[in-house]
Design a protein around this motif. Structure first.
Motif, PDB file in Angstrom:
ATOM      1  N   LEU A  86      33.252   8.841  50.720  1.00  0.00           N
ATOM      2  CA  LEU A  86      32.039   9.071  51.626  1.00  0.00           C
ATOM      3  C   LEU A  86      31.020   8.500  51.403  1.00  0.00           C
ATOM      4  O   LEU A  86      30.371   8.548  50.310  1.00  0.00           O
ATOM      5  N   THR A  87      30.300   7.586  52.377  1.00  0.00           N
ATOM      6  CA  THR A  87      29.217   6.695  52.034  1.00  0.00           C
ATOM      7  C   THR A  87      28.567   6.370  53.432  1.00  0.00           C
ATOM      8  O   THR A  87      29.313   6.093  54.321  1.00  0.00           O
ATOM      9  N   PRO A  88      27.463   6.322  53.284  1.00  0.00           N
ATOM     10  CA  PRO A  88      26.703   5.813  54.464  1.00  0.00           C
ATOM     11  C   PRO A  88      26.860   4.538  54.681  1.00  0.00           C
ATOM     12  O   PRO A  88      26.650   3.979  56.042  1.00  0.00           O
ATOM     13  N   SER A 131      31.600   7.007  56.829  1.00  0.00           N
ATOM     14  CA  SER A 131      30.258   7.566  56.902  1.00  0.00           C
ATOM     15  C   SER A 131      29.876   8.465  58.264  1.00  0.00           C
ATOM     16  O   SER A 131      30.961   8.196  59.244  1.00  0.00           O
ATOM     17  N   ILE A 132      29.534   9.627  58.057  1.00  0.00           N
ATOM     18  CA  ILE A 132      29.321  10.703  59.062  1.00  0.00           C
ATOM     19  C   ILE A 132      28.213  10.309  60.096  1.00  0.00           C
ATOM     20  O   ILE A 132      27.854  10.835  60.987  1.00  0.00           O
ATOM     21  N   GLY A 133      27.285   9.240  59.797  1.00  0.00           N
ATOM     22  CA  GLY A 133      26.235   9.033  60.489  1.00  0.00           C
ATOM     23  C   GLY A 133      25.257   8.270  60.205  1.00  0.00           C
ATOM     24  O   GLY A 133      25.130   7.800  58.659  1.00  0.00           O
ATOM     25  N   TYR A 135      22.205   7.903  58.649  1.00  0.00           N
ATOM     26  CA  TYR A 135      21.390   8.743  57.944  1.00  0.00           C
ATOM     27  C   TYR A 135      21.683   8.919  56.552  1.00  0.00           C
ATOM     28  O   TYR A 135      22.694   8.700  56.333  1.00  0.00           O
ATOM     29  N   LEU A 137      22.237  10.944  53.214  1.00  0.00           N
ATOM     30  CA  LEU A 137      22.049  12.404  52.518  1.00  0.00           C
ATOM     31  C   LEU A 137      22.218  12.101  50.949  1.00  0.00           C
ATOM     32  O   LEU A 137      22.551  11.163  50.682  1.00  0.00           O
TER      33      LEU A 137
END
Ligand code: ADE
Length: 224
Positions: A86-88, A131-133, A135, A137
Motif C-alpha cells: 500500500l503506497t500513495p 494507492s487508495i487515493g 493524498y 496518510l
C-alpha cells in the motif's frame, strides 16, 4: 474456501475495531473471510527491533529496512497468493480492482510507513503496488483495511442480499440516487411524491434521472 488476508504492519492495533464490527466483522465471524494481522517487529531480529533506518543519499525521514519485511512476506506467502504494498505512488484502487481481487485465494498486504520502504522490498516480494487515493496518510494500515472491506463485499454471501451490489454507485459508473424512509414529512421536507406512487416504472425513471444529475454535478469525469 474463505478468502484469506494477511496484513503486515507496525501498527497492528489500528485494525482492532475495523475488522470486528459491522458487515466485515460478520463476514469474518461467518467464515467468508479470514484476516491475520501481524506486527512487523516480530521479524526485526536485532537487539533494538529496528524497522527503519536513514535513507542513503540523504533526505528527511526514515526508510523501512529490507530484511524484516522480506522475511515476513516470505514466511506468510502461499503459492498463488497476491502480495500487495500500500503506497500513495501505487496504481489507483477502484471497484473493478476490488472485484478482481475478490477472486484470489490469499492476499498479503504490506503497510509501509514514514518516507517509504527500501526499493528492494518492492522488487523482491511485491506483486502489485496500490494507492487508495491522491493524498498521503501516515502509514498504509488504514488503506489495507479499505482494501479488505471493499474486496470482502464481492464475496458471495457477505452482503445479505446480492441485490444490494447491483445498482449502487460505481457498478454502472453512475453515483447513487437519494434514498428516503419514514416519516413522509420531516421539518417541512417531504419525500418526493413519485416514491409514494407505487408506480415502479416512474420510480425507476426518476431514480435514473437523479443518478445522472448527481453524477453530472459531483463526478462529471464518470460520464465521459
Ligand atoms: N500510504 C500512505 N498513503 C497512502 C495512500 N493514499 N494509499 C495507499 N497507501 C498509502
Amino acid at each position: 474456501m474463505p478468502l484469506r488476508f494477511d496484513v503486515l504492519t507496525l501498527f497492528p492495533r489500528m485494525l482492532d475495531g475495523l475488522l470486528s464490527e459491522s458487515i466485515l466483522g460478520r463476514a469474518v465471524e461467518a467464515g467468508f473471510v479470514e484476516v491475520g494481522v501481524h506486527d512487523l517487529r516480530k521479524w526485526c531480529t536485532d537487539k533494538h527491533r529496528t524497522a527503519d533506518d536513514r535513507p542513503f543519499g540523504g533526505g528527511a525521514g526514515m526508510v523501512m529496512k529490507p530484511e524484516p519485511a522480506i522475511s515476513a512476506i516470505e514466511s506468510l506467502a502461499t503459492p498463488g497468493c497476491l502480495r500487495i504494498y500500500l503506497t500513495p505512488d501505487g496504481e489507483p484502487f477502484n471497484e473493478s480492482m476490488a472485484r478482481e481481487l475478490s477472486g484470489s485465494p490469499h492476499v498479503v498486504l504490506l503497510s509501509g510507513h514514514y518516507e517509504g520502504i527500501d526499493q528492494r522490498i518492492r522488487e523482491t516480494v511485491i506483486d502489485r503496488e496500490v494507492s487508495i487515493g491522491d493524498y498521503v496518510l501516515t502509514n498504509g494500515t488504514l488503506p489495507a483495511a479499505v482494501l479488505i472491506d471493499a474486496i470482502a463485499r464481492f464475496i458471495p454471501g457477505v452482503l445479505g442480499e446480492e441485490k444490494s451490489l447491483t445498482h449502487e454507485s460505481f457498478t454502472g459508473k453512475l453515483l447513487d440516487f437519494p434514498q428516503y424512509t419514514r416519516p413522509v414529512e420531516f421539518r417541512g421536507k417531504s419525500v418526493p411524491e413519485v416514491l409514494l406512487s407505487g408506480n415502479h416504472a416512474e420510480i425507476d425513471k426518476w431514480r435514473l434521472a437523479q443518478r445522472i444529475e448527481k453524477t453530472r454535478q459531483v463526478r462529471p469525469d464518470l460520464l465521459k
